[in-house]
Design a protein around this motif. Structure first.
Motif, PDB file in Angstrom:
ATOM      1  N   SER A 189    -111.120  36.060  16.418  1.00  0.00           N
ATOM      2  CA  SER A 189    -111.456  34.920  15.942  1.00  0.00           C
ATOM      3  C   SER A 189    -110.261  33.812  15.656  1.00  0.00           C
ATOM      4  O   SER A 189    -110.658  32.523  16.265  1.00  0.00           O
ATOM      5  CB  SER A 189    -112.334  34.923  14.626  1.00  0.00           C
ATOM      6  OG  SER A 189    -112.478  33.734  13.839  1.00  0.00           O
ATOM      7  N   ASN A 190    -109.348  34.230  15.281  1.00  0.00           N
ATOM      8  CA  ASN A 190    -107.995  33.308  15.270  1.00  0.00           C
ATOM      9  C   ASN A 190    -107.743  32.702  16.762  1.00  0.00           C
ATOM     10  O   ASN A 190    -107.479  31.821  17.055  1.00  0.00           O
ATOM     11  CB  ASN A 190    -106.949  33.805  14.698  1.00  0.00           C
ATOM     12  CG  ASN A 190    -106.980  34.106  13.136  1.00  0.00           C
ATOM     13  OD1 ASN A 190    -107.894  33.208  12.694  1.00  0.00           O
ATOM     14  ND2 ASN A 190    -106.538  34.854  12.533  1.00  0.00           N
ATOM     15  N   ARG A 247    -110.200  30.223  17.987  1.00  0.00           N
ATOM     16  CA  ARG A 247    -110.189  29.182  17.181  1.00  0.00           C
ATOM     17  C   ARG A 247    -108.947  28.404  17.778  1.00  0.00           C
ATOM     18  O   ARG A 247    -109.089  27.100  17.981  1.00  0.00           O
ATOM     19  CB  ARG A 247    -109.756  29.420  15.739  1.00  0.00           C
ATOM     20  CG  ARG A 247    -109.601  28.278  14.832  1.00  0.00           C
ATOM     21  CD  ARG A 247    -109.356  28.818  13.638  1.00  0.00           C
ATOM     22  NE  ARG A 247    -110.246  29.736  13.016  1.00  0.00           N
ATOM     23  CZ  ARG A 247    -111.195  29.405  12.278  1.00  0.00           C
ATOM     24  NH1 ARG A 247    -111.811  28.240  12.104  1.00  0.00           N
ATOM     25  NH2 ARG A 247    -112.150  30.285  11.758  1.00  0.00           N
ATOM     26  N   GLU A 248    -107.765  29.177  17.868  1.00  0.00           N
ATOM     27  CA  GLU A 248    -106.782  28.543  18.846  1.00  0.00           C
ATOM     28  C   GLU A 248    -107.068  27.759  20.101  1.00  0.00           C
ATOM     29  O   GLU A 248    -106.699  26.799  20.604  1.00  0.00           O
ATOM     30  CB  GLU A 248    -105.707  29.135  18.847  1.00  0.00           C
ATOM     31  CG  GLU A 248    -104.201  28.597  19.436  1.00  0.00           C
ATOM     32  CD  GLU A 248    -103.673  27.856  18.350  1.00  0.00           C
ATOM     33  OE1 GLU A 248    -102.524  27.319  18.990  1.00  0.00           O
ATOM     34  OE2 GLU A 248    -104.039  27.880  17.279  1.00  0.00           O
ATOM     35  N   GLN A 271    -110.131  26.792  21.173  1.00  0.00           N
ATOM     36  CA  GLN A 271    -110.942  25.698  20.966  1.00  0.00           C
ATOM     37  C   GLN A 271    -110.145  24.759  20.664  1.00  0.00           C
ATOM     38  O   GLN A 271    -110.432  23.558  21.124  1.00  0.00           O
ATOM     39  CB  GLN A 271    -112.038  26.114  19.856  1.00  0.00           C
ATOM     40  CG  GLN A 271    -112.832  27.193  20.450  1.00  0.00           C
ATOM     41  CD  GLN A 271    -113.805  27.605  19.118  1.00  0.00           C
ATOM     42  OE1 GLN A 271    -113.357  27.965  17.979  1.00  0.00           O
ATOM     43  NE2 GLN A 271    -115.146  28.195  19.405  1.00  0.00           N
ATOM     44  N   TRP A 272    -109.273  24.845  19.712  1.00  0.00           N
ATOM     45  CA  TRP A 272    -108.436  23.787  19.272  1.00  0.00           C
ATOM     46  C   TRP A 272    -107.720  22.932  20.492  1.00  0.00           C
ATOM     47  O   TRP A 272    -107.606  21.847  20.919  1.00  0.00           O
ATOM     48  CB  TRP A 272    -107.345  24.060  18.160  1.00  0.00           C
ATOM     49  CG  TRP A 272    -106.771  22.692  17.746  1.00  0.00           C
ATOM     50  CD1 TRP A 272    -106.958  21.715  16.765  1.00  0.00           C
ATOM     51  CD2 TRP A 272    -105.314  22.625  18.100  1.00  0.00           C
ATOM     52  NE1 TRP A 272    -105.898  21.087  16.669  1.00  0.00           N
ATOM     53  CE2 TRP A 272    -104.872  21.456  17.482  1.00  0.00           C
ATOM     54  CE3 TRP A 272    -104.282  23.057  19.170  1.00  0.00           C
ATOM     55  CZ2 TRP A 272    -103.763  20.945  17.725  1.00  0.00           C
ATOM     56  CZ3 TRP A 272    -103.215  22.457  19.329  1.00  0.00           C
ATOM     57  CH2 TRP A 272    -102.599  21.402  18.520  1.00  0.00           C
ATOM     58  N   VAL A 309    -114.191  23.338  16.632  1.00  0.00           N
ATOM     59  CA  VAL A 309    -113.114  24.817  16.204  1.00  0.00           C
ATOM     60  C   VAL A 309    -114.009  25.789  14.902  1.00  0.00           C
ATOM     61  O   VAL A 309    -114.138  25.026  13.971  1.00  0.00           O
ATOM     62  CB  VAL A 309    -111.920  24.333  15.395  1.00  0.00           C
ATOM     63  CG1 VAL A 309    -110.943  25.532  15.167  1.00  0.00           C
ATOM     64  CG2 VAL A 309    -110.907  23.435  16.677  1.00  0.00           C
ATOM     65  N   SER A 310    -114.592  26.717  15.746  1.00  0.00           N
ATOM     66  CA  SER A 310    -115.410  27.480  14.592  1.00  0.00           C
ATOM     67  C   SER A 310    -114.935  28.933  14.555  1.00  0.00           C
ATOM     68  O   SER A 310    -115.257  29.792  13.731  1.00  0.00           O
ATOM     69  CB  SER A 310    -116.789  27.620  15.164  1.00  0.00           C
ATOM     70  OG  SER A 310    -117.085  28.090  16.588  1.00  0.00           O
ATOM     71  N   GLY A 311    -114.043  29.262  15.726  1.00  0.00           N
ATOM     72  CA  GLY A 311    -113.718  30.786  15.857  1.00  0.00           C
ATOM     73  C   GLY A 311    -114.817  31.677  16.377  1.00  0.00           C
ATOM     74  O   GLY A 311    -114.598  32.852  16.341  1.00  0.00           O
TER      75      GLY A 311
END
Length: 496
Positions: free
Chosen positions: A60-61, A64-65, A67-68, A74-76
């Protein structure tokens, strides 16, 4: 070394583009996650040393990264938009450290001098930057279906983008000499490892190496174009990969040239504020020049129109650099003011040439001459060249490939120099009648990549066939030679 671009497998493509109408099964969910894990590991979001099955938190992290950096919500969660983003062609450089580097730049922007000093210290790490500001480059080859003059114009403009906003200076190295940065087009496996082999149209586009290896590789079989109306725009990819060869990481800033997914040409400036901050953090601001050289993307939409063999429909424009409005005293590898690069030269140099044997530059004025290797003097002090039979106040200088010698022109005669540039060969000087159609008192001479030679005087040029030693065409260089940078074919504006 960096990884290559890759598309996710057909299963994911089928799902994304509507090939599966039913809700994905648990098996498909697992397969999609595995493919996403491969992608995230390739581009630096998952540590390759973690277990083959990262925990839900680790995965998930990583999502998230990604997506950023990709400017997604950013949802993970591995949602439809994130999966689709992973299938898009992108730069092959991993996104490792992009978040940390960008955060440090922003901190420096708002926190002032102390953060600025920390930033400079970080970028001083081995291999992250060039420890000089004058860099040479070479275009080793180019796509077979694109005209060489237009590709060279795109390469020159791509380097100029970075030079305009930093203290860097670039020059094209002779074909036989060394170069700091090399741009090469390859097919398939090219000794960068099987995982980095190019795969034809689509998929892998390009990859680059950080300083100081100084290489960028491009897929020869890609549908490259120098127009935004079709194919894959080569100019944007060139400018992006050159940024990596200078030491820049990817940027998450909106509309940044250094974003992982290649920018589209539009009306906004090609370099975003973050691109400019990134290169200046490594090399400093322009020295003695205005930063107003930022140009909108619409000026670069069609380099193919710059082909000198296709002059129909061009809009000619006389604005541009200072040299576009007057004659010049000397020309070397490209049009530029000599003192900008070779510190210590006096004003009003009378003749200049670059040796295609060793890449050294020679300058002449009065009875003295200078020799530079790159931007550094070879002789330390100017030499007195009159004793070797060289003419005082020569009109022009030229390295002549068939003889592997420097030639000086003075009035109605020319002189062939022995190696080293300080002695005239026996049986010279001779008359200009050997160079059929060449006028007296030319002010500059320049060999071109196609084997021809251009001579200049005042606002005119003469195109000489090197093999026949005969002038074939002539004209006005400011309006008929696009690579001189005095006009732009589509916009009516100037490029440099």
């Amino acid at each position: 070394m960096v990884a290559l671009v890759g598309l996710l497998p057909p299963l994911l493509l089928l799902l994304l583009w509507g090939g599966l109408d039913a809700k994905p099964t648990e098996r498909l969910d697992q397969e999609l996650r595995q493919e996403a894990e491969v992608f995230l590991e390739k581009y630096g979001y998952l540590n390759e040393h973690i277990s083959k099955a990262p925990t839900s938190t680790q995965f998930s992290n990583a999502v998230r990264e990604f997506q950023w950096v990709s400017q997604l919500p950013v949802s993970g969660v591995l949602d439809f938009a994130t999966l689709r983003q992973m299938t898009r062609p992108r730069c092959g450089v991993a996104d490792t450290d992009s978040h940390a580097t960008w955060t440090e730049r922003i901190s420096a922007l708002f926190a002032g001098r102390r953060a600025k000093m920390r930033r400079k210290k970080r970028f001083a790490k081995q291999g992250n930057k060039w420890y000089k500001q004058h860099l040479s480059y070479r275009l080793v080859n180019w796509p077979e279906h694109l005209p060489e003059p237009a590709v060279r114009g795109a390469v020159r403009a791509a380097f100029q983008l970075w030079s305009n906003v930093s203290a860097l200076e670039f020059w094209e190295a002779p074909a036989t000499g060394p170069a700091d940065i090399r741009l090469t087009f390859f097919q398939g496996d090219h000794n960068d490892g099987l995982d980095n082999a190019f795969d034809g149209p689509g998929g892998a586009l390009a990859h680059a190496f950080l300083p100081r290896r100084g290489e960028a590789h491009f897929d020869q079989d890609e549908r490259w174009s120098l127009s935004r109306r079709r194919g894959r725009n080569l100019f944007v990819v060139l400018a992006h990969e050159i940024g990596h060869t200078l030491g820049l990481t990817h940027s998450p800033a909106p509309r940044a040239l250094m974003a992982p997914y290649y920018k589209r040409l539009g009306r906004d400036a090609l370099l975003s504020w973050d691109d400019v901050l990134a290169v200046q953090s490594l090399y400093g601001k322009p020295l003695g020049r205005s930063m107003a050289a930022q140009l909108p993307g619409k000026l670069f939409t069609d380099f193919e129109a710059w082909d000198p063999h296709n002059s129909q429909g061009r809009h000619r424009e006389t604005r541009g650099p200072k040299y576009c409005h007057s004659s010049f005293d000397a020309i070397t590898a490209e049009p530029r003011t000599l003192q900008e690069r070779w510190a210590g030269l006096p004003p009003n140099i009378e003749a200049a040439a670059v040796s295609l044997e060793d890449g050294d530059f020679y300058f002449f004025k009065g009875s003295r001459c200078w020799r530079f290797r790159g931007s550094q003097p070879v002789w330390g002090l100017p030499q007195l060249c009159r004793a070797g039979g060289l003419p005082r106040h020569p009109d022009a200088a030229l390295f002549f490939p068939p003889l592997h010698r420097l030639i000086l022109f003075k009035g109605t005669r020319y002189y062939v120099l022995a190696p080293g540039g300080l002695q005239v060969e026996p049986y010279y000087p001779r008359g200009l009648r050997d160079w059929e159609g060449l006028p007296e008192e030319v002010s500059g001479a320049l060999p071109r990549p196609d084997g021809s030679i251009l001579f200049f005087r005042d606002d005119r040029y003469w195109h000489l066939d090197q093999a026949k030693l005969r002038v074939t065409t002539s004209g006005r260089w400011a309006t008929e030679l696009p690579w001189m940078g005095c006009w732009h074919a589509n916009s009516g504006g100037t490029l440099f």
